[in-house]
Design an enzyme around this catalytic site. Structure first.
Site, PDB file in Angstrom:
ATOM      1  CB  SER A 293      -0.957   0.040   1.252  1.00 29.13           C
ATOM      2  OG  SER A 293      -2.132   0.844   1.007  1.00 29.13           O
ATOM      3  CG  ASP A 378      -6.624  -2.891  -3.590  1.00 28.97           C
ATOM      4  OD1 ASP A 378      -7.247  -2.099  -3.074  1.00 28.97           O
ATOM      5  OD2 ASP A 378      -5.519  -3.205  -3.283  1.00 28.97           O
ATOM      6  CG  HIS A 407      -5.936  -2.081   0.294  1.00 31.75           C
ATOM      7  ND1 HIS A 407      -5.061  -1.947  -0.831  1.00 31.75           N
ATOM      8  CD2 HIS A 407      -5.492  -1.222   1.383  1.00 31.75           C
ATOM      9  CE1 HIS A 407      -4.138  -1.266  -0.310  1.00 31.75           C
ATOM     10  NE2 HIS A 407      -4.205  -1.042   0.648  1.00 31.75           N
TER      11      HIS A 407
END
Length: 428
Positions: A293, A378, A407
């Protein structure tokens, strides 16, 4: 004593029952007709939607669904599925990702399922423009930062040490006097020189435990925080900071490249490599960086700016292709220009180019080996941006998508990531 023993047994029984709660009895699945979820532009993707209760189709269930390019659905409808199933088809005329999201409403609760099909993703290209002085700006910033002595601190954490690994909380000055980067350093107990791995964090404010496992296999690991505060405090302190002074920190200073919050963050990653080189028994050969991320973005930035990095693992990298939304294409977290289409944000748009993972990815060389992974589903870091970023990397790279993931990670994905890192360090 007998009553106490019975009480303890009762508590353990309750905890055991709680530990068994897992998943949902009602599940929404959205399945494509291509096993790899990949299609060519112009092809039709056929989706099958099933809403099941106890493993069987649920009759007369109300659903809301939307379909179209991710972040820009073209269809929004509600239907009642008499037999709990539905067929849908979708296509794209340009490379990208087409998403069908279904929310079933059952007994006052919502249950979501989605599928995101890729259309010629290998042809995706990012929208962001690289400033002419991008590389010189960052190399100049690094030179300025290195005028500040690291002035490191190091504190043993006996409760975290093992027979094979010593664990420390360390800190060092970053790019200004008294501004420090903190982290957890793990070093094998056995004398020797070792490969090194820098772990960079996802978004948020939290404590860190350090990567003791990888260190136990025979590597130096340094896991850093980015906020200039110790990383061994109680969680509540970090929660208070995140909900106070550091709320939405990723937006701080985005109208000026020199004042962006991420400037000191990126420089902190480079100074962390300086710390490893100067103050640990690094072998001078294998040096890696990895994160997911926000950490995926920092991985790309670190690899791009420092050629000591020989391998890097970028997982669902955020902060990539910020300006895509200005063209009606899915943009990377934190979606700076998605909501107002960039109106009145000319300075922020210009600044964003200096903090775009795509532009860093463009600088990665053929002497650095990369591992990329992300999920097609995601909805925080769109696969459109993840794939477009991957496509601009010129050096040796490996892509391992886990289509169903949103995610988050699957265990197999995590295991593959760790195995790849160990391989690149020459650890069996």
């Amino acid at each position: 004593m007998k009553r106490l023993a019975l009480l303890l047994m009762a508590v353990m029984a309750v905890l055991g029952l709680q530990a068994q709660i897992r998943g949902h009895n009602i599940v929404v699945t959205v399945q494509p007709d291509h096993q790899d979820w990949n299609y060519e532009v112009g092809q039709k993707a056929q989706f099958t939607v099933n809403v099941r209760k106890s493993g069987t189709l649920l009759d007369n269930v109300t659903i809301d669904y939307e379909a179209g390019p991710e972040m820009y659905p073209e269809v929004k409808k509600q239907e009642v599925l008499k037999d709990g199933t539905m067929k849908w088809s979708g296509t794209m005329k340009q490379p990208g990702f087409y998403r069908l999201t279904v929310v079933a409403h059952v007994d006052g609760k919502d249950y979501k399922g989605m599928c995101t099909a890729a259309f010629s993703p290998e042809k995706l290209r990012p929208t962001t423009v690289m400033p002419n002085d991008f590389e010189s700006y960052w190399q100049g910033a690094i030179q300025e930062a290195r005028k500040i002595d690291l002035n490191p601190t190091k504190r043993l954490l006996p409760e975290r040490c093992t027979k094979d690994v010593n664990v420390y909380e360390v800190s060092f000055q970053n790019f200004l006097p008294n501004y420090r980067t903190y982290g957890i350093l793990c070093v094998p107990v056995k004398e020797g020189r070792y490969p090194a791995l820098l772990r960079v964090p996802g978004a948020g404010v939290r404590p860190y435990g350090g990567d003791v496992y990888t260190a136990s296999r025979g590597a130096i690991t340094l896991e850093i925080g980015i906020h200039g505060i110790p990383v061994t405090m109680e969680q509540k302190i970090y929660d208070d900071i995140f909900n106070g002074a550091l709320m939405n920190y990723w937006e701080t200073g985005m109208d000026n490249r020199d004042k962006s919050y991420y400037k000191r963050v990126v420089l902190g990653c480079i100074r962390a490599l300086d710390y490893i080189e100067q103050y640990t028994p690094w072998n001078g050969k294998e040096m890696g960086v990895t994160g997911s991320s926000q950490g995926g973005f920092l991985t790309l930035a670190t690899a791009a700016l420092d050629k000591r990095i020989t391998y890097y693992g970028a997982v669902h990298a955020a902060l990539c292709d910020h300006t895509a939304s200005l063209k009606g294409v899915a943009c990377g977290w934190p979606h700076y220009f998605y909501w107002n289409k960039g109106k009145g944000q000319e300075r922020q748009i210009e600044t964003s180019r200096y903090y775009d993972g795509v532009n860093f990815a463009r600088l990665i060389t053929d002497r650095q080996q990369g591992w990329f992974s992300f999920g097609y589903n995601d909805d925080v870091v769109p696969p459109t941006t993840a794939y477009a970023t991957y496509n601009v990397v010129n050096g040796p790279k490996l892509l391992s998508p886990y289509q169903l993931t949103e995610h988050f990670w699957y265990q197999e994905q995590w295991d593959e990531w760790e195995a790849w890192l160990l391989e690149k360090m020459g650890i069996q």
